[in-house]
Scaffold this active site. Structure first.
Site, PDB file in Angstrom:
ATOM      1  N   THR A 144       0.828  -1.202   0.000  1.00 60.68           N
ATOM      2  CA  THR A 144       0.000   0.000   0.000  1.00 60.68           C
ATOM      3  C   THR A 144       0.865   1.256   0.000  1.00 60.68           C
ATOM      4  OG1 THR A 144      -1.574   1.293   1.307  1.00 60.68           O
ATOM      5  CG2 THR A 144      -0.244  -0.270   2.522  1.00 60.68           C
ATOM      6  N   SER A 179      -1.662   3.708  10.348  1.00 60.61           N
ATOM      7  CA  SER A 179      -2.605   2.840  11.072  1.00 60.61           C
ATOM      8  C   SER A 179      -1.893   1.517  11.313  1.00 60.61           C
ATOM      9  CB  SER A 179      -3.882   2.584  10.249  1.00 60.61           C
ATOM     10  OG  SER A 179      -3.629   1.626   9.233  1.00 60.61           O
ATOM     11  N   TYR A 181      -3.066  -1.375  10.467  1.00 60.19           N
ATOM     12  CA  TYR A 181      -3.173  -2.116   9.202  1.00 60.19           C
ATOM     13  C   TYR A 181      -2.014  -1.752   8.271  1.00 60.19           C
ATOM     14  CZ  TYR A 181      -4.063  -2.240   4.258  1.00 60.19           C
ATOM     15  OH  TYR A 181      -3.874  -2.370   2.903  1.00 60.19           O
ATOM     16  N   HIS A 182      -1.812  -0.427   8.060  1.00 60.22           N
ATOM     17  CA  HIS A 182      -0.740  -0.018   7.145  1.00 60.22           C
ATOM     18  C   HIS A 182       0.624  -0.487   7.671  1.00 60.22           C
ATOM     19  CE1 HIS A 182      -3.912   2.888   5.738  1.00 60.22           C
ATOM     20  NE2 HIS A 182      -3.351   2.636   4.572  1.00 60.22           N
ATOM     21  N   LYS A 185       1.580  -3.876   6.599  1.00 61.48           N
ATOM     22  CA  LYS A 185       2.094  -3.929   5.222  1.00 61.48           C
ATOM     23  C   LYS A 185       3.585  -3.586   5.191  1.00 61.48           C
ATOM     24  CE  LYS A 185      -1.421  -4.352   2.441  1.00 61.48           C
ATOM     25  NZ  LYS A 185      -1.850  -5.594   1.813  1.00 61.48           N
TER      26      LYS A 185
END
Ligand code: USQ
Length: 382
Positions: A144, A179, A181-182, A185
């Site tokens: 991302t 975040s 989530y990020h 990644k």
């Protein structure tokens, strides 16, 4: 080519599966319905009903003659993934099997650890299944743009050359995710880079911006083949949310000042980019990183565009700033490079007024399905 798609039920996974099957490849998808289950738990179901994977594969085959093999299983379970690799022997793996929502990852401890464990274990298991069964396989991993954050210098494609005290070196571009989530990644990229440089894997990491739209050559065949189009605050992304808000007559929810800039791309271009990556496998021991978006917009630009096009179609669209539930810069420098995929042949489908109008028409057809209680943000970054 034998193409294995991890996370084949998702917004991107399902259209990707149909795209590669339509090209004549031998496609297998695996998914454990994690996103469907979380969407049910959090009252965040997609706008349009989406049949399960077996049913969608059946509909697709009846319309096109192309088959897609479906496996329901958890990529975070090593035996499941390893057995599938041993049986299918993929030549390319496309990895989407991650919990993709930034707000979900910020809800609390349970959601944060689920996101961390799911995303990292799926990537780790993929690496080991490749090493065990198909060491030559090309891994195309969806990363991302959010890995980079919004630094005050230009963003390169994955790597940066640094001169320090008279010496130079090449490093992964500094990452500063916004975040949990990020952040998973970022950790994925580090894991892949370790195994690439140590065990000579072949990996392409695609740093993708927010994707919008519903229409691809294959989804246009039958509305039951549509991807999971979310508009809620947890799984919905900015453009898709604004489209639904415009149709529902709810002021477009710009978070804070609206100066947050991101690199966006049409769903059709995700398919093109992934295909370009698959068609140009990297050498063993190479980690190729490509920034995957076609144009940058601020949240304010997006909202004004959807407002203007919506109003020209007779909708009554307004834009309203609401307090930002996230912790992020709302007014910042943003200049990411994105020439790699263009050099490979990407022909962008830009967000023209006609594209916005066509997406609004698609949402209007499902106006009665919109649940307005899912629009306002429920998750705060604290
Ligand atoms: N935003 C608003 N109003 C809304 C929704 C979002 O102003 O109603 C703002 C957010 O604050 C953010 C920007 O729009 O500044 C983008 O938010 P988003 O929800 O569209 O995207 P994000 O949470 O960053 O995540 C999405 C996908 C994720 C993917 C990422 C790419 O869910 O899987 O990795 O886009 S990127 O944003 O480049 O990191």
């Amino acid at each position: 080519m034998r193409v294995l798609i991890l996370g084949g039920d998702g917004y991107l996974g399902w259209p990707t599966a149909m795209h590669f099957a339509a090209l004549g490849h031998d496609v297998c998808v695996i998914d454990n319905y994690l996103r469907r289950n979380i969407a049910q738990q959090t009252q965040s179901e997609a706008l349009m009903p989406t049949p399960n994977l077996h049913k969608r594969a059946e509909i697709f085959q009846s319309l096109t003659g192309h088959s897609i093999r479906v496996e329901i299983g958890d990529c975070a379970d090593y035996r499941t993934l390893s057995n599938l690799f041993a049986d299918f022997l993929p030549e390319t793996v496309i990895h989407y099997a991650e919990q993709p929502s930034a707000p979900y990852s910020m809800m609390g401890f349970e959601e944060a650890t689920l996101t961390l464990n799911n995303n990292l274990n799926a990537t780790m298991n993929l690496i080991w299944a490749v090493m065990e069964h198909t060491p030559d396989c090309h891994v195309v991993k969806l990363g991302t743009m959010g890995e980079y954050g919004t630094p005050n210098i230009d963003i390169e494609e994955g790597w940066i050359d640094i001169e320090h005290k008279g010496r130079t070196g090449r490093f992964l571009y500094p990452r500063a995710a916004g975040s949990l989530y990020h952040t998973t990644k970022v950790l994925d990229t580090d894991l892949l880079w370790f195994y690439v440089r140590t065990y000579n894997l072949r990996v392409t990491d695609l740093m993708q911006g927010p994707v919008y739209g519903l229409s691809t050559t294959e989804t246009d065949l039958d509305s039951r083949l549509n991807p999971n189009f979310h508009y809620d605050d947890i799984f919905g992304t900015a453009v898709n949310r604004f489209l639904v808000q415009a149709v529902a007559g709810i002021p477009l929810t710009v978070y804070g000042k609206g100066g947050q800039v991101r690199g966006y791309l049409n769903l059709k271009d995700t398919l093109q980019c992934v295909q370009l990556a698959v068609d140009t496998p990297v050498a063993a021991g190479d980690l190729r990183i490509l920034n995957q978006f076609t144009e940058t917009f601020s949240v304010n630009d997006l909202a004004s565009r959807i407002e203007r096009v919506g109003n020209s179609m007779g909708l009554s669209v307004e834009v309203k700033s609401i307090p930002n539930p996230r912790k992020e810069p709302e007014d910042h420098y943003y200049n990411p490079a994105h020439s790699g995929l263009m050099e490979l042949g990407l022909q962008p489908n830009y967000m023209t007024d006609d594209v916005v109008a066509a997406m609004l028409e698609e949402v209007i057809a499902y106006k009665d399905y919109i649940d307005v209680s899912r629009i306002m943000p429920r998750v705060k970054w604290k």
